[in-house]
Scaffold this motif. Structure first.
Motif, PDB file in Angstrom:
ATOM      1  N   GLN A 164       0.755  -1.252  -0.046  1.00 52.85           N
ATOM      2  CA  GLN A 164       0.159   0.269   0.187  1.00 52.85           C
ATOM      3  C   GLN A 164       0.673   1.234   0.056  1.00 52.85           C
ATOM      4  O   GLN A 164       0.322   2.363   0.262  1.00 52.85           O
ATOM      5  CB  GLN A 164      -0.928   0.132   1.268  1.00 52.85           C
ATOM      6  CG  GLN A 164      -1.959  -1.254   1.381  1.00 52.85           C
ATOM      7  CD  GLN A 164      -2.871  -1.005   2.373  1.00 52.85           C
ATOM      8  OE1 GLN A 164      -3.142  -0.182   3.044  1.00 52.85           O
ATOM      9  NE2 GLN A 164      -3.527  -2.256   2.966  1.00 52.85           N
ATOM     10  N   LEU A 165       2.138   1.213  -0.453  1.00 54.55           N
ATOM     11  CA  LEU A 165       3.177   2.250  -0.391  1.00 54.55           C
ATOM     12  C   LEU A 165       2.621   3.107  -1.432  1.00 54.55           C
ATOM     13  O   LEU A 165       2.172   2.673  -2.476  1.00 54.55           O
ATOM     14  CB  LEU A 165       4.404   1.830  -0.673  1.00 54.55           C
ATOM     15  CG  LEU A 165       5.632   2.750  -0.524  1.00 54.55           C
ATOM     16  CD1 LEU A 165       5.909   3.413   0.789  1.00 54.55           C
ATOM     17  CD2 LEU A 165       6.745   2.310  -1.318  1.00 54.55           C
ATOM     18  N   THR A 166       2.557   4.478  -0.976  1.00 55.06           N
ATOM     19  CA  THR A 166       2.184   5.506  -2.195  1.00 55.06           C
ATOM     20  C   THR A 166       3.360   5.889  -2.792  1.00 55.06           C
ATOM     21  O   THR A 166       4.540   5.889  -2.284  1.00 55.06           O
ATOM     22  CB  THR A 166       1.254   6.864  -1.550  1.00 55.06           C
ATOM     23  OG1 THR A 166       2.399   7.255  -0.563  1.00 55.06           O
ATOM     24  CG2 THR A 166       0.425   6.289  -0.484  1.00 55.06           C
ATOM     25  N   ASP A 167       3.229   6.385  -4.066  1.00 58.28           N
ATOM     26  CA  ASP A 167       4.060   6.893  -4.957  1.00 58.28           C
ATOM     27  C   ASP A 167       4.826   8.019  -4.177  1.00 58.28           C
ATOM     28  O   ASP A 167       5.975   8.233  -4.286  1.00 58.28           O
ATOM     29  CB  ASP A 167       3.562   7.418  -6.147  1.00 58.28           C
ATOM     30  CG  ASP A 167       3.149   6.337  -7.230  1.00 58.28           C
ATOM     31  OD1 ASP A 167       3.468   4.880  -6.904  1.00 58.28           O
ATOM     32  OD2 ASP A 167       2.264   6.290  -8.087  1.00 58.28           O
TER      33      ASP A 167
ATOM     34  N   ILE B 158       1.216  -7.298   6.408  1.00 51.79           N
ATOM     35  CA  ILE B 158       2.711  -7.103   6.392  1.00 51.79           C
ATOM     36  C   ILE B 158       3.250  -5.870   6.117  1.00 51.79           C
ATOM     37  O   ILE B 158       2.343  -5.006   5.561  1.00 51.79           O
ATOM     38  CB  ILE B 158       3.135  -8.157   5.334  1.00 51.79           C
ATOM     39  CG1 ILE B 158       2.741  -8.085   4.058  1.00 51.79           C
ATOM     40  CG2 ILE B 158       2.589  -9.838   5.888  1.00 51.79           C
ATOM     41  CD1 ILE B 158       3.235  -8.924   3.156  1.00 51.79           C
ATOM     42  N   PRO B 159       4.424  -5.584   6.078  1.00 49.97           N
ATOM     43  CA  PRO B 159       5.044  -4.250   5.699  1.00 49.97           C
ATOM     44  C   PRO B 159       4.726  -3.926   4.357  1.00 49.97           C
ATOM     45  O   PRO B 159       4.559  -4.757   3.262  1.00 49.97           O
ATOM     46  CB  PRO B 159       6.468  -4.219   6.061  1.00 49.97           C
ATOM     47  CG  PRO B 159       6.737  -5.196   7.065  1.00 49.97           C
ATOM     48  CD  PRO B 159       5.379  -6.229   6.576  1.00 49.97           C
ATOM     49  N   ASP B 160       4.473  -2.682   4.061  1.00 49.39           N
ATOM     50  CA  ASP B 160       4.377  -2.272   2.697  1.00 49.39           C
ATOM     51  C   ASP B 160       5.538  -1.908   2.001  1.00 49.39           C
ATOM     52  O   ASP B 160       5.760  -2.075   0.764  1.00 49.39           O
ATOM     53  CB  ASP B 160       3.394  -0.789   2.635  1.00 49.39           C
ATOM     54  CG  ASP B 160       2.132  -1.118   3.069  1.00 49.39           C
ATOM     55  OD1 ASP B 160       1.354  -2.047   2.700  1.00 49.39           O
ATOM     56  OD2 ASP B 160       1.934  -0.351   4.061  1.00 49.39           O
ATOM     57  N   VAL B 161       6.773  -1.926   2.851  1.00 44.22           N
ATOM     58  CA  VAL B 161       8.144  -1.414   2.321  1.00 44.22           C
ATOM     59  C   VAL B 161       9.070  -1.874   3.543  1.00 44.22           C
ATOM     60  O   VAL B 161       8.698  -1.616   4.568  1.00 44.22           O
ATOM     61  CB  VAL B 161       8.168   0.112   1.732  1.00 44.22           C
ATOM     62  CG1 VAL B 161       7.936   0.880   2.923  1.00 44.22           C
ATOM     63  CG2 VAL B 161       9.713   0.181   1.327  1.00 44.22           C
TER      64      VAL B 161
END
Length: 569
Positions: free
Chosen positions: A59-62, A107-110
């Motif tokens: 779900q990490l945003t740009d 879980i982590p996005d990054v």
């Protein structure tokens, strides 16, 4: 994978290709069959391929990705599925059961890999500005659910791996202090220190796959703590990155500077910030290092002897004693000897025990470690030998101790091996004053066995005394349960709950050195009182009002024995 940064396999402990084998241990299959009712020689369950997992999308945003890449470079901003899964869990039993079953949740996005103090500062500020969750990551060996995001977390989740920050920066030889980066793994740190004639002396079971920062964040203790102290004794100063500021604690031998900020950071599990380096006590490599093995008629005899050793003039490096079942486990887990002499000695010792009137089903094995000059070691061995004899025990030399030294980091691989064969194996450890040392062992074993009878499953629990202090000791319980059913997770939760509650009911603490995380947090009010939890809660809220720093760890609103991921939650 980042070059130069070690990473464990996604489904178990350690590196791919390394595991436990029973074929060269002829007594072990029969021991497991007797205690747990499982035939470990039968084919094991196969680990599903990673490709079979349904990994939630990042779900990490740009916008945040661009900011982080601008700080670290694209190489050190990782969003591939396997890296995210590895960093989403520790290596507790519940972690492995869930990840193998594909229950990945949040879980982590990054995963980030900063390489300097300044980069950590920029990363923390950028993540807090974006209202993301920040979870520090060392070696991934945690077993109390301290590394995972809360299941319902809707914000971006960032795991910060400090593996590139792995250097011994400075040794103050005059003071016996070393300045070391927090991301260094145990073996790499000791290699750097030993190259210059020094050692820190901190050797937890997780030594190969844990880091200095992780030890500090969980108040770790090592096998040699009787001499070198726990990490709380060893760590004299540190640097920790907080939102918008950096904590710098100089390496002082002692202070009277109000409530100890150093103590607040020790055991904080990422709730206050990211530890980036520490000043620690180091010692010259000793001239002699020796492990001697002893046997006692019973575990209770061994407990009394360990207390007397602590009270004596023998300041040993370690004093460990295993109860009857753990002693049987150790002996069953030994390799078949190729030496007829070694085999005859073993039979001769057993014959002598029988002649003394010992019950071989009740004997307790002990290891005592000695370090220092040759004359000092001789002096301490004389003191310990008399204490052993006064408590009905006998020495059997260095051979078993050397074998223990070789295998001391292998236990987690055995846990994975058992899980492959349908067994639930885990550990819980605690401390009590000496006055309650026998009581907590007896009562915890009885409660576990009663629960197994009520559940109608076969299980076993055993224990050893692992760390001794002036006023008491740590006892380390290991349990294994034969349950490969759909109810296995609930069975585990009930067993863990029973053991932890036994600690609370018998004058003990929630944990001695594994930390709190989510697994142990439901017992915190019983452990440190409601007022103690109030103080901790206010500390975390004051430092981290946005609840960005590893939320949900140490204190939460669950109930005993139930974590936020439990089937009863």
């Amino acid at each position: 994978m980042i070059e130069g940064v070690k990473q464990q396999k996604w489904w178990g402990w350690g590196e791919e290709g390394k595991g436990y084998r029973y074929e060269d241990k002829p007594k072990f299959p029969a021991f497991v069959k007797k205690m747990v009712g499982v035939d470990i020689t039968a084919p094991a369950e196969t680990i599903p391929p990673f490709s079979s997992l349904n990994v939630p999308a990042s779900q990490l945003t740009d916008e945040l990705r661009g900011t982080l890449a601008g700080i670290l470079g694209d190489t050190y901003v990782q969003t591939d599925d396997e890296t995210r899964v590895v960093h989403g869990f520790g290596k507790g039993l519940r972690d492995l059961m869930r990840v193998r079953a594909g229950q990945l949740e949040r879980i982590p996005d990054v995963v980030l890999y900063p390489g300097s103090q300044r980069e950590v500062e920029q990363v923390v500020d950028a993540c807090v500005e974006a209202d993301a969750v920040v979870i520090p990551f060392g070696g991934g060996s945690n077993i109390v659910a301290a590394l995972e995001a809360e299941p319902g977390e809707t914000r971006q989740v960032v795991s910060v791996n400090l593996g590139r920050m792995n250097k011994v920066l400075e040794i103050d030889e005059n003071s016996g202090l070393a300045h070391i980066q927090a991301g260094v793994f145990g073996p790499d740190m000791e290699d750097q220190l030993r190259a210059k004639g020094w050692t820190m002396g901190h050797h937890p079971d997780s030594f190969v796959w844990s880091t200095l920062g992780g030890w500090i964040a969980t108040r770790s203790s090592g096998m040699q703590s009787d001499k070198y102290g726990d990490i709380a004794d060893i760590c004299r100063g540190l640097t920790m990155v907080m939102p918008g500021q950096v904590l710098e604690l100089r390496p002082l031998p002692s202070t009277s500077s109000g409530p100890s900020v150093r103590e607040m950071v020790l055991g904080s599990e990422g709730r206050l910030g990211i530890i980036t380096s520490a000043w620690v006590n180091v010692h010259r490599i000793p001239e002699v290092r020796e492990l001697q093995a002893y046997f006692y008629p019973t575990y209770e005899d061994g407990l009394r002897a360990c207390q007397q050793i602590v009270e004596s003039d023998a300041h040993v490096m370690m004093a460990r004693v295993s109860d009857a079942i753990e002693t049987q486990y150790i002996m069953a887990n030994g390799k078949k000897s190729k030496s007829k002499v070694s085999s005859l000695v073993s039979k001769g010792i057993q014959k002598l025990m029988v002649q003394k009137g010992w019950d071989l089903e009740q004997i307790a094995m002990s290891f005592v470690g000695f370090e220092g000059s040759a004359s000092h070691v001789r002096y301490e061995k004389g003191i310990v030998g008399k204490i052993v004899r006064d408590n009905g025990g006998m020495g059997v030399g260095k051979g078993p101790g050397a074998l223990y030294d070789q295998k001391k980091y292998d236990t987690p691989y055995i846990r994975d091996f058992m899980l492959d064969r349908g067994m639930l194996c885990d550990v819980s450890e605690t401390t009590t004053p000496w006055a309650y040392a026998e009581q907590i062992h007896t009562n915890t074993v009885e409660r576990f066995n009663k629960l197994m009878d009520e559940l109608g499953v076969q299980g076993v629990v055993f224990c050893h005394l692992s760390h001794s202090y002036h006023s008491g000791a740590c006892q380390y319980f290991t349990f294994a349960i034969n349950d490969n059913s759909a109810n296995a997770m609930r069975t585990y939760d009930l067993a863990k709950r029973e053991i932890q509650q036994s600690f609370m009911d018998n004058h003990a603490t929630v944990s001695h050195h594994h930390g709190v995380g989510e697994e142990h947090s439901p017992w915190m009010e019983q452990d440190i009182s409601p007022a103690g939890v109030f103080i901790q809660r206010k500390l975390f809220e004051g430092v981290d009002p946005g609840n960005n720093l590893n939320p949900g760890k140490i204190i939460h609103d669950g109930k005993p024995g139930i974590t936020s991921n439990s089937p009863d939650a």
